[in-house]
Design an enzyme around this catalytic site. Structure first.
Site, PDB file in Angstrom:
ATOM      1  N   TYR A  98      51.078 -14.149  39.833  1.00  0.00           N
ATOM      2  CA  TYR A  98      50.521 -13.870  41.163  1.00  0.00           C
ATOM      3  C   TYR A  98      48.999 -13.859  41.118  1.00  0.00           C
ATOM      4  CZ  TYR A  98      49.258 -11.479  45.468  1.00  0.00           C
ATOM      5  OH  TYR A  98      48.691 -11.167  46.679  1.00  0.00           O
ATOM      6  N   GLN A 339      36.509  47.785  65.066  1.00  0.00           N
ATOM      7  CA  GLN A 339      36.470  46.683  64.110  1.00  0.00           C
ATOM      8  C   GLN A 339      35.663  45.517  64.678  1.00  0.00           C
ATOM      9  OE1 GLN A 339      40.660  46.155  63.561  1.00  0.00           O
ATOM     10  NE2 GLN A 339      40.980  45.237  65.570  1.00  0.00           N
ATOM     11  N   ARG A 345      35.359  39.252  60.919  1.00  0.00           N
ATOM     12  CA  ARG A 345      36.395  40.003  60.200  1.00  0.00           C
ATOM     13  C   ARG A 345      37.432  39.107  59.533  1.00  0.00           C
ATOM     14  NH1 ARG A 345      40.748  42.660  62.966  1.00  0.00           N
ATOM     15  NH2 ARG A 345      39.525  42.338  64.866  1.00  0.00           N
ATOM     16  N   ASN A 375      47.007  -5.240  41.055  1.00  0.00           N
ATOM     17  CA  ASN A 375      48.296  -5.924  41.173  1.00  0.00           C
ATOM     18  C   ASN A 375      48.065  -7.415  40.929  1.00  0.00           C
ATOM     19  OD1 ASN A 375      51.106  -6.263  41.861  1.00  0.00           O
ATOM     20  ND2 ASN A 375      50.357  -7.250  43.729  1.00  0.00           N
ATOM     21  N   ASN A 478      52.777  -8.706  55.899  1.00  0.00           N
ATOM     22  CA  ASN A 478      52.914  -8.362  54.482  1.00  0.00           C
ATOM     23  C   ASN A 478      52.347  -6.963  54.243  1.00  0.00           C
ATOM     24  OD1 ASN A 478      53.260  -8.715  51.593  1.00  0.00           O
ATOM     25  ND2 ASN A 478      51.050  -9.063  51.492  1.00  0.00           N
TER      26      ASN A 478
END
EC number: 4.3.1.24
Length: 707
Positions: A98, A339, A345, A375, A478
């Site tokens: 290939y 708070q 916090r 590849n 592909n």
């Protein structure tokens, strides 16, 4: 492993699936990881062998720093040559391979024996990018990203599974070491079979294509022949005669990996910066430090959260601001919120997951830049060409999407904190918009910066949208699934840039808040001194020199000063419309109401003292307040700046002294943007890293013990 009969025997392996290796790479704190990255970034050379490249090293080479050199491991030469020889032998034997004797992708059914011509055509048809006219429309990839890609590609090819010749790797290395960078198109890749279109321009340069361009060490434009000559490659151009010269140069995602490495180096630094900024935010907001208590986070189990809390706890432990805030919280506790708001916090809980995501993404990218992504893969030992899909950049696209979402979340927290900081309804006594001038009607401080922050944050949240779910089928179906890795990496690079804009603006605002607390403390001290002096002069004795009942008012008058926000009255301290004079009068009236029968006697009446006290105070107080302000401005304050006693001081010192920024007021010419620009530039240049790490140099990597 085969036995004597030729049968394959399964060999016992340790960690065959690499999960243990992946987990082991996360050992230790994130901060230690960042420190290691910074140390690697500053090394004078990067030696490539195929398996030990790091994100920090890629970021360093990308910076075009002449002080760093790339070296190739000679030990890799034999393996690279063996795979290259195998390809040539295979072709000479007539073996169908290939990309050597076949067409590409969906047209791999085509055959040819003209291997060199095939590689030449591969490079030609992939040169499909658009660059624009470089003035109003420039579509050239940043040169730093190209350099990063070249480094990554050399590293992955050194493992000897690609069939490329070693001299090609040497040529690319020389381009890097001589600061010669090929020009690549910004767009045109889906990171499927690698970043084919952009990378073809590197192959085009080293093979002498006439349309190939490069940028030289001084920014000059070079053609292929000039680039190779300046890089001292020993030849003019590489003729495309080898059947594996083009494809191995292209079939991989080094472009996205290079950009991802650059992005993640900065993202890790920004993550640590966000932790320190959150701690400074707690300091200047007079926050309650208990939100960092280790037990809270130990019970949640997440390492990112535990570390974020421990870092903030370290900054706040022993902080002068925290000690002063404790006294404020003890004053009228039932009239104050129990708070702090979420942006303060819950900052460890918010930042923890983002740090884990960024760290995991960094490790994923480091595995990728040391992977073989070609590849086919040439297995010389088994004399095989393996056709697979290691070029698929899915790990990169996914890690970039995740990192971008984490960056957006960090930005959202910084914006929430910034919004509280500039709002006098939430910021515990700081002036609206952090104005520091004498006349708030002519000073709007960070109002423009807040608008800019909203813009940055909105853009950052948009960038958080994923890219990888927008895949389109390509190349005649592909490449029907592809990673879109480079697109995602580009968007993540944009996100990093926007987060740096936010972080720099926020840091300037925090320094402004620090100086305002400094000014506030000195102004309050001046007000208390003035009230004390006036009280002693007007309330201590009566007309005949006898002790007066009003002398007992002084303590409550000072308590009024302590309770009132200084910047609620500082521009006109004696105004009847501001709370100070109203509440001082109320304190005197309250004492008068308790004075009983004495109020009927002009010699002991407290009511009759009110006017004298106020008149005297109006004569004294404005002068004292202005004198205190001038003393602060001239560097001779009565009370020093608390930040010098804090672990966050190195960052403040860097911004103020290292970058030459100052307290912003409407009375001065300098604008917020000018100061933010200095900090942003420092972030881009990396000079903010040392003061950031200096804030944490004494942290031992563990939370404070639960006692």
């Amino acid at each position: 492993m085969a036995n004597q009969n030729g049968f394959c025997i399964k060999k016992q392996q340790v960690d065959p699936l690499n999960w243990e290796m992946a987990a082991e790479s996360l050992r230790g704190s994130h901060l230690d990881e960042v420190k290691r990255m910074v140390a690697e970034f500053r090394k004078p050379a990067v030696k490539l062998g195929g398996e030990t490249l790091t994100v920090a090293q890629v970021a360093r080479i990308a910076s075009r720093d002449n002080a760093v050199a790339v070296e190739l491991s000679e030990e890799a030469r034999a393996g690279v040559k063996a795979s290259s020889d195998w390809v040539m032998d295979s072709m000479n034997k007539g073996t169908d391979s290939y990309g050597v004797t076949t067409g590409f992708g969906a047209t791999s059914h085509r055959r040819t024996k003209q291997g060199g011509a095939l590689q030449k055509e591969l490079i030609r048809f992939l040169n499909a990018g658009i660059f624009g006219n470089a003035t109003e429309s420039c579509h050239t990839l940043p040169h730093s990203a190209t350099r990063a890609a070249m480094l990554v590609r050399i590293n992955t090819l050194l493992q000897g599974y690609s069939g490329i010749r070693f001299e090609i790797l040497e040529a690319i290395t020389k381009l890097l070491n001589h600061n010669i960078t090929p020009c690549l198109p910004l767009r045109g890749t889906i990171t499927a079979s690698g970043d084919l279109v952009p990378l073809s321009y590197i192959a085009g340069l080293i093979t002498g294509r006439p349309n190939s361009k490069a940028v030289g060490p001084n920014g000059e434009t070079l053609n292929a022949e000039e680039a190779l000559r300046l890089s001292r490659s020993g030849r003019r151009i590489f003729r495309v005669a080898s059947p594996r010269k083009g494809l191995p140069s292209l079939m991989a995602p080094p472009l996205v990996l290079g950009m991802a490495s650059m992005v993640l180096f900065e993202a890790n630094v920004l993550a640590v910066l966000s932790e320190v900024l959150s701690a400074i935010f707690a300091e200047v907001m007079n926050g309650k430090p208990e939100f960092t208590d280790h037990l809270t986070h130990k019970l949640k189990h997440h390492p990112g959260q535990i570390e974020a809390a421990a870092i903030m706890e370290h900054i706040l432990d022993g902080s002068s601001y925290v000690k002063a805030a404790q006294k404020l919280h003890e004053m009228d506790p039932l009239q104050k919120p129990k708070q702090d708001r979420y942006a303060l916090r819950t900052s460890p809980q918010w930042l923890g997951p983002q740090i884990e995501v960024i760290r995991a993404a960094t490790k994923m990218i480091e595995r990728e830049i040391n992977s073989v992504n070609d590849n086919p893969l040439i297995d010389v030992a088994r004399s095989k060409a393996l056709h697979g899909g290691n070029f698929q950049g899915t790990p990169i696209g996914v890690s970039m999407d995740n990192s971008r979402l984490a960056l957006a979340s960090i930005g959202k927290l910084l914006f929430a904190q910034f919004s509280e900081l500039v709002n006098d309804y939430y910021n515990n006594g700081l002036p609206s918009n952090l104005t520091a001038g004498r006349n708030p009607s002519l000073d709007y401080g960070f109002k423009g910066a807040e608008i800019a922050m909203a813009s940055y944050c909105s853009e950052l949240q948009f960038l958080a949208n994923p890219v990888t779910n927008h895949v389109q089928s390509a190349e005649q179906h592909n490449q029907d699934v592809n990673s879109l890795g480079l697109i995602s990496a580009r968007k993540t690079a944009e996100a990093v840039d926007v987060l740096k804009l936010m972080s720099s603006t926020y840091l300037v605002a925090l320094c402004q808040a620090i100086d305002l607390r400094f000014l506030e403390e000195n102004l309050r001290n001046a007000v208390k001194n003035a009230v004390t002096q006036v009280a002693k002069r007007t309330l201590t004795v009566g007309a005949n020199g006898e002790l007066h009942p009003a002398r007992f008012c002084e303590k409550d008058l000072l308590r009024v000063v302590d309770r009132e926000y200084v910047f609620a009255y500082a521009d006109d301290p004696c105004s009847a419309n501001y709370p100070l004079m109203q509440k001082l009068r109320q304190a005197l009236v309250d004492h008068a109401l308790q004075n009983g029968e004495n109020e009927k006697n002009t010699g002991t009446s407290i009511f009759l003292k009110v006017a004298a006290f106020e008149d005297e105070l109006k004569a004294v107080l404005p002068k004292e307040v202005e004198a205190a302000r001038i003393a602060v401005e001239s560097g001779n304050p009565a009370i020093p700046n608390r930040i010098k006693e804090c672990r966050s001081y190195p960052l403040y010192k860097f911004v103020r002294e290292g970058l030459g920024t100052e307290l912003l007021t409407g009375e001065k010419v300098r604008s917020p943007g000018e100061e933010c620009d200095k900090v942003f530039t420092a972030m881009c240049e990396g000079s903010i890293i040392d003061p950031l790490l200096e804030c944490l140099k004494s942290w031992d990597g563990a939370p404070l013990p639960i006692c």
